[in-house]
Design a protein around this motif. Sequence first.
Motif, PDB file in Angstrom:
ATOM      1  N   VAL A 181       0.851  -1.389   0.153  1.00  0.00           N
ATOM      2  CA  VAL A 181       0.019   0.094  -0.185  1.00  0.00           C
ATOM      3  C   VAL A 181       0.833   1.296  -0.097  1.00  0.00           C
ATOM      4  CG1 VAL A 181      -1.835   1.219   1.211  1.00  0.00           C
ATOM      5  CG2 VAL A 181      -1.690  -1.393   1.116  1.00  0.00           C
ATOM      6  N   HIS A 182       0.891   2.046  -0.979  1.00  0.00           N
ATOM      7  CA  HIS A 182       1.485   3.333  -1.137  1.00  0.00           C
ATOM      8  C   HIS A 182       3.167   2.979  -0.964  1.00  0.00           C
ATOM      9  CE1 HIS A 182      -2.339   5.051  -1.043  1.00  0.00           C
ATOM     10  NE2 HIS A 182      -2.397   5.272   0.046  1.00  0.00           N
ATOM     11  N   ASP A 183       3.509   1.864  -1.771  1.00  0.00           N
ATOM     12  CA  ASP A 183       4.677   1.574  -1.804  1.00  0.00           C
ATOM     13  C   ASP A 183       5.490   0.990  -0.547  1.00  0.00           C
ATOM     14  OD1 ASP A 183       5.096   1.950  -4.459  1.00  0.00           O
ATOM     15  OD2 ASP A 183       5.389   4.180  -4.269  1.00  0.00           O
ATOM     16  N   ARG A 184       4.794   0.719   0.625  1.00  0.00           N
ATOM     17  CA  ARG A 184       4.912   0.284   1.662  1.00  0.00           C
ATOM     18  C   ARG A 184       4.274  -1.408   1.859  1.00  0.00           C
ATOM     19  NH1 ARG A 184       5.278   5.547   5.568  1.00  0.00           N
ATOM     20  NH2 ARG A 184       7.519   6.030   5.133  1.00  0.00           N
ATOM     21  N   ASP A 185       5.048  -2.063   2.499  1.00  0.00           N
ATOM     22  CA  ASP A 185       4.511  -3.375   2.909  1.00  0.00           C
ATOM     23  C   ASP A 185       3.891  -3.144   4.420  1.00  0.00           C
ATOM     24  OD1 ASP A 185       5.316  -4.674   0.614  1.00  0.00           O
ATOM     25  OD2 ASP A 185       7.155  -5.416   1.886  1.00  0.00           O
ATOM     26  N   VAL A 186       2.396  -3.625   4.377  1.00  0.00           N
ATOM     27  CA  VAL A 186       1.628  -3.912   5.766  1.00  0.00           C
ATOM     28  C   VAL A 186       1.219  -5.269   5.701  1.00  0.00           C
ATOM     29  CG1 VAL A 186       0.882  -1.337   5.823  1.00  0.00           C
ATOM     30  CG2 VAL A 186      -0.522  -2.732   4.511  1.00  0.00           C
ATOM     31  N   ALA A 187       0.643  -5.700   6.763  1.00  0.00           N
ATOM     32  CA  ALA A 187       0.391  -7.146   6.842  1.00  0.00           C
ATOM     33  C   ALA A 187      -0.830  -7.374   7.747  1.00  0.00           C
ATOM     34  CB  ALA A 187       1.401  -7.985   7.242  1.00  0.00           C
ATOM     35  N   ASN A 188      -1.761  -8.266   7.381  1.00  0.00           N
ATOM     36  CA  ASN A 188      -2.541  -8.976   8.398  1.00  0.00           C
ATOM     37  C   ASN A 188      -1.844  -9.991   9.068  1.00  0.00           C
ATOM     38  OD1 ASN A 188      -4.893  -7.400   7.351  1.00  0.00           O
ATOM     39  ND2 ASN A 188      -4.977  -8.907   5.694  1.00  0.00           N
ATOM     40  N   LEU A 189      -2.030 -10.422  10.260  1.00  0.00           N
ATOM     41  CA  LEU A 189      -1.414 -11.554  11.141  1.00  0.00           C
ATOM     42  C   LEU A 189      -2.437 -12.728  11.105  1.00  0.00           C
ATOM     43  CD1 LEU A 189       0.733  -9.156  13.266  1.00  0.00           C
ATOM     44  CD2 LEU A 189       1.791 -10.114  10.982  1.00  0.00           C
ATOM     45  N   GLU A 190      -1.961 -13.928  11.089  1.00  0.00           N
ATOM     46  CA  GLU A 190      -3.002 -15.077  11.189  1.00  0.00           C
ATOM     47  C   GLU A 190      -2.244 -16.222  11.904  1.00  0.00           C
ATOM     48  OE1 GLU A 190      -5.530 -16.958   7.897  1.00  0.00           O
ATOM     49  OE2 GLU A 190      -3.616 -17.737   7.929  1.00  0.00           O
ATOM     50  N   ILE A 191      -2.992 -16.856  13.009  1.00  0.00           N
ATOM     51  CA  ILE A 191      -2.623 -18.082  13.366  1.00  0.00           C
ATOM     52  C   ILE A 191      -3.898 -18.954  13.416  1.00  0.00           C
ATOM     53  CG2 ILE A 191      -0.961 -17.228  14.866  1.00  0.00           C
ATOM     54  CD1 ILE A 191      -2.623 -17.691  17.033  1.00  0.00           C
ATOM     55  N   GLU A 192      -3.515 -20.180  12.906  1.00  0.00           N
ATOM     56  CA  GLU A 192      -4.464 -21.201  12.844  1.00  0.00           C
ATOM     57  C   GLU A 192      -4.289 -22.496  13.533  1.00  0.00           C
ATOM     58  OE1 GLU A 192      -6.148 -21.827   8.815  1.00  0.00           O
ATOM     59  OE2 GLU A 192      -5.136 -23.730   8.913  1.00  0.00           O
ATOM     60  N   TRP A 193      -5.669 -22.974  13.896  1.00  0.00           N
ATOM     61  CA  TRP A 193      -5.553 -24.252  14.617  1.00  0.00           C
ATOM     62  C   TRP A 193      -6.607 -25.220  13.681  1.00  0.00           C
ATOM     63  CZ3 TRP A 193      -5.574 -20.163  17.401  1.00  0.00           C
ATOM     64  CH2 TRP A 193      -5.066 -19.707  18.535  1.00  0.00           C
ATOM     65  N   LYS A 194      -5.999 -26.124  13.014  1.00  0.00           N
ATOM     66  CA  LYS A 194      -6.777 -26.920  12.227  1.00  0.00           C
ATOM     67  C   LYS A 194      -7.717 -27.710  12.919  1.00  0.00           C
ATOM     68  CE  LYS A 194      -5.933 -26.976   8.163  1.00  0.00           C
ATOM     69  NZ  LYS A 194      -6.540 -26.052   7.034  1.00  0.00           N
ATOM     70  N   GLY A 195      -8.858 -27.764  12.198  1.00  0.00           N
ATOM     71  CA  GLY A 195      -9.951 -28.501  12.735  1.00  0.00           C
ATOM     72  C   GLY A 195      -9.702 -30.171  12.764  1.00  0.00           C
ATOM     73  N   THR A 196     -10.178 -30.850  13.840  1.00  0.00           N
ATOM     74  CA  THR A 196     -10.036 -32.175  14.055  1.00  0.00           C
ATOM     75  C   THR A 196     -10.826 -32.765  13.199  1.00  0.00           C
ATOM     76  OG1 THR A 196     -11.063 -32.298  15.998  1.00  0.00           O
ATOM     77  CG2 THR A 196      -8.679 -31.853  16.029  1.00  0.00           C
ATOM     78  N   HIS A 197     -12.244 -32.464  13.185  1.00  0.00           N
ATOM     79  CA  HIS A 197     -13.445 -33.140  12.770  1.00  0.00           C
ATOM     80  C   HIS A 197     -13.891 -32.690  11.492  1.00  0.00           C
ATOM     81  CE1 HIS A 197     -13.114 -34.944  16.652  1.00  0.00           C
ATOM     82  NE2 HIS A 197     -14.006 -35.717  16.239  1.00  0.00           N
ATOM     83  N   GLN A 198     -13.879 -31.129  11.500  1.00  0.00           N
ATOM     84  CA  GLN A 198     -14.569 -30.340  10.475  1.00  0.00           C
ATOM     85  C   GLN A 198     -13.636 -29.355   9.929  1.00  0.00           C
ATOM     86  OE1 GLN A 198     -18.347 -29.922  12.825  1.00  0.00           O
ATOM     87  NE2 GLN A 198     -19.103 -29.466  10.683  1.00  0.00           N
ATOM     88  N   PRO A 199     -12.541 -29.733   9.255  1.00  0.00           N
ATOM     89  CA  PRO A 199     -11.537 -28.790   8.977  1.00  0.00           C
ATOM     90  C   PRO A 199     -11.918 -27.543   8.061  1.00  0.00           C
ATOM     91  CG  PRO A 199     -10.784 -30.715   8.293  1.00  0.00           C
ATOM     92  CD  PRO A 199     -11.723 -31.115   9.249  1.00  0.00           C
ATOM     93  N   GLU A 200     -12.839 -28.277   7.230  1.00  0.00           N
ATOM     94  CA  GLU A 200     -13.401 -27.154   6.101  1.00  0.00           C
ATOM     95  C   GLU A 200     -14.036 -26.072   6.737  1.00  0.00           C
ATOM     96  OE1 GLU A 200     -16.276 -30.144   6.946  1.00  0.00           O
ATOM     97  OE2 GLU A 200     -14.061 -30.072   6.718  1.00  0.00           O
ATOM     98  N   SER A 201     -14.748 -26.214   7.980  1.00  0.00           N
ATOM     99  CA  SER A 201     -15.415 -25.290   8.585  1.00  0.00           C
ATOM    100  C   SER A 201     -14.663 -24.272   9.333  1.00  0.00           C
ATOM    101  CB  SER A 201     -16.670 -25.775   9.403  1.00  0.00           C
ATOM    102  OG  SER A 201     -17.397 -26.837   8.822  1.00  0.00           O
ATOM    103  N   ILE A 202     -14.512 -22.973   8.973  1.00  0.00           N
ATOM    104  CA  ILE A 202     -13.595 -22.013   9.724  1.00  0.00           C
ATOM    105  C   ILE A 202     -14.453 -20.964  10.519  1.00  0.00           C
ATOM    106  CG2 ILE A 202     -11.954 -20.340   8.952  1.00  0.00           C
ATOM    107  CD1 ILE A 202     -11.584 -21.641   6.288  1.00  0.00           C
TER     108      ILE A 202
END
Length: 294
Positions: free
Chosen positions: A60-81
């Motif tokens: 953005v405007h020649d500068r890097d900015v970032a969203n930061l994400e951590i994730e626990w993958k589901g044990t039974h329904q990983p496709e549901s987020i």
Amino acid sequence: MMIPTSAVLENGLRQDVTHIAGKIGERNLQHYDALREAERYISQRLQASGRPVNRLVMRVHDRDVANLEIEWKGTHQPESIIVIGAHYDSVQGCPGANDNGTGVAALLAAAEAFAQLSPRKTLRLVAFVNEEPPYFQGENMGSLVYARGAKAKGERIEAMLSLETMGYFSDEKESQKYPFPLNLVYPDKGNFIGLVANRASSPLLNQVAKAFEEARTIPFEKGAFMEALPGVGWSDHWSFWQSGYQALMITDTAPFRYPFYHTREDTPEKVDYPRLGQVTRALFKAIENLAFEP
């Protein structure tokens, strides 16, 4: 789940808000070094959960900015987020303790509380950049980029909770304001937390309200409103609505209650940490119900 004592939880929330808004202060593209310092701090705190942090970079405007994400993958329904998110930037001219150091602090507390657990559904905690003007509801809003990317990948986000300006309360009459006609329906004391959704997100609203009822930590008011009503779409949940996902905002209602909203006086000592802790405990119950229960 390892739920900390009230004193420990409040102390952790206070430390995070004080660091983000007190030590770092105003953080946005006009104060880019501070924005990057906030990003580093949040990333380090998220890493303490034992999960790798995905740094989702935007240019953005020649500068890097970032969203930061951590994730626990589901044990039974990983496709549901399930996504829990809070923006970490502050508006220009504002240190952003309540808006939105409180939301980020609750997000970090959740990362710690759920660190060693395994959800049935995939759980993501995300710190968003560029929520505030001039990027709000624009192409470079961090959460909008994130939600559009999820939609493009066909991801099935079942719920998104936006943690937004959650730490100011008052027991005084007429301390709570509303856009008309909500003032005819809701209480005039700002001593509750709000659950705010659009009409399409009513099923999610009812789920989260049930969790807050079960938590029994803090009074709350809920509503599923027309999106055009002032305040209803004023955070990152709006971005997920644009991609057809159910989403809601957990908030103290910001400018309708908080006298220091978007001012230099939005500083860490204005935050009611005991009641922010109560909101955070109710949030934990909502996450548990959404991501861990069948």
